[in-house]
Design an enzyme around this catalytic site. Structure first.
Site, PDB file in Angstrom:
ATOM      1  N   HIS A   1       0.936   5.164   1.103  1.00  0.00           N
ATOM      2  CA  HIS A   1       0.300   6.209   1.907  1.00  0.00           C
ATOM      3  C   HIS A   1       0.350   7.522   1.122  1.00  0.00           C
ATOM      4  CE1 HIS A   1       0.408   4.044   5.871  1.00  0.00           C
ATOM      5  NE2 HIS A   1       1.414   3.411   5.293  1.00  0.00           N
TER       6      HIS A   1
ATOM      7  N   HIS B   1       0.846  -1.192   0.000  1.00  0.00           N
ATOM      8  CA  HIS B   1       0.000   0.000   0.000  1.00  0.00           C
ATOM      9  C   HIS B   1       0.878   1.237   0.000  1.00  0.00           C
ATOM     10  CE1 HIS B   1       0.716  -1.281   4.169  1.00  0.00           C
ATOM     11  NE2 HIS B   1       0.715   0.001   4.488  1.00  0.00           N
TER      12      HIS B   1
HETATM   13  P1  AMP Z   1       1.777   0.391   7.420  1.00  0.00           P
HETATM   14  O1  AMP Z   1       2.295   0.673   8.796  1.00  0.00           O
HETATM   15  O2  AMP Z   1       2.559   1.080   6.336  1.00  0.00           O
HETATM   16  O3  AMP Z   1       1.575  -1.082   7.152  1.00  0.00           O
HETATM   17  O4  AMP Z   1       0.338   1.105   7.362  1.00  0.00           O
HETATM   18  C1  AMP Z   1      -0.845   0.447   7.649  1.00  0.00           C
HETATM   19  C2  AMP Z   1      -1.929   1.508   7.676  1.00  0.00           C
HETATM   20  O5  AMP Z   1      -3.180   0.853   7.551  1.00  0.00           O
HETATM   21  C3  AMP Z   1      -1.972   2.309   8.978  1.00  0.00           C
HETATM   22  O6  AMP Z   1      -1.796   3.686   8.674  1.00  0.00           O
HETATM   23  C4  AMP Z   1      -3.362   2.017   9.545  1.00  0.00           C
HETATM   24  O7  AMP Z   1      -3.959   3.129  10.134  1.00  0.00           O
HETATM   25  C5  AMP Z   1      -4.123   1.567   8.301  1.00  0.00           C
HETATM   26  N1  AMP Z   1      -5.224   0.644   8.532  1.00  0.00           N
HETATM   27  C6  AMP Z   1      -5.188  -0.519   9.212  1.00  0.00           C
HETATM   28  N2  AMP Z   1      -6.390  -1.124   9.189  1.00  0.00           N
HETATM   29  C7  AMP Z   1      -7.207  -0.322   8.458  1.00  0.00           C
HETATM   30  C8  AMP Z   1      -8.586  -0.386   8.073  1.00  0.00           C
HETATM   31  N3  AMP Z   1      -9.373  -1.418   8.435  1.00  0.00           N
HETATM   32  N4  AMP Z   1      -9.091   0.610   7.330  1.00  0.00           N
HETATM   33  C9  AMP Z   1      -8.314   1.659   6.974  1.00  0.00           C
HETATM   34  N5  AMP Z   1      -7.019   1.770   7.304  1.00  0.00           N
HETATM   35  C10 AMP Z   1      -6.465   0.806   8.040  1.00  0.00           C
END
Ligand code: AMP
Ligand code: ZN
Length: 137
Positions: A101, A99
Site C-alpha cells: 500500500h 501488495h
Molecule cells: P489488504 O487488506 O492489505 O489485503 O488490502 C487489500 C486492498 O485491496 C484493500 O485496500 C482494498 O480496498 C483493495 N482492493 C480490493 N479489491 C480491489 C480491486 N478490485 N481494485 C482495487 N483495489 C482493490
C-alpha cells in the site's frame, strides 16, 4: 491462482485503474482508498506473503513503491506517505496476493492510525523475545 482477484487484474480479466506496469510489477489505484490517491504495488506473479516472495521481486516492489511515493508528493502535493504491507489474515491481509500500500498523507487529512503502544512487564520480557528473534537473524 484462478480465483485470486489481483491475478485477475494482472490478466486484465477485471478492470483496474492501472498507473504503471513492467514485466514484474503492476500498480493500480486502491478502490477503497484510506486517503484519495492510495495505490497498490503488486507482483505480476502470484505470491502470498512477504515471506514467500523472492527477494528480487520484493526489491522491485519497493523500488516501484518509492516512485509512486514520489509521484504522490510531487504531483498530488502529499506532505508524507505511508508505505505498508499486510501479511496474513491476523495482520489484516484481505487479498492473499502480495501488495504494498502506498498512501499519500496530508498534514490536515485527519487520518489517525490506531497505533496503541503497549508496555513490556519488564526489560527481561523484552530481552527474552529479542534473544529468540536474534537466533534466526
Ligand atoms: P489488504 O487488506 O492489505 O489485503 O488490502 C487489500 C486492498 O485491496 C484493500 O485496500 C482494498 O480496498 C483493495 N482492493 C480490493 N479489491 C480491489 C480491486 N478490485 N481494485 C482495487 N483495489 C482493490
Ligand atoms: Zn494472485
Amino acid at each position: 491462482m484462478n480465483d485470486c482477484i489481483f491475478c485477475k487484474i494482472v490478466n486484465k480479466q477485471i478492470p483496474a485503474s492501472i498507473i504503471y506496469e513492467d514485466e514484474d510489477v503492476l500498480v493500480f489505484m486502491d478502490i477503497g482508498p484510506i486517503i484519495k490517491g492510495h495505490a497498490l504495488v503488486i507482483s505480476k506473479e502470484h505470491h502470498g506473503l512477504v515471506t514467500e516472495t523472492p527477494n528480487e521481486i520484493l526489491a522491485k516492489l519497493h523500488w516501484v513503491a518509492k516512485r509512486v511515493a514520489l509521484a504522490q508528493m510531487n504531483e498530488l502535493g502529499a506532505d508524507g506517505v505511508n508505505i505498508m504491507q499486510n501479511n496474513g489474515a491476523a495482520a489484516g491481509q484481505e487479498v492473499p496476493h502480495i501488495h504494498i500500500h502506498v498512501i499519500p498523507r496530508y498534514a490536515s487529512d485527519g487520518h489517525h492510525w490506531n497505533w496503541n503502544p503497549k508496555k513490556y512487564e519488564n526489560i527481561d520480557e523484552m530481552n527474552t523475545l529479542a534473544e529468540k528473534l536474534q537466533k534466526h537473524l
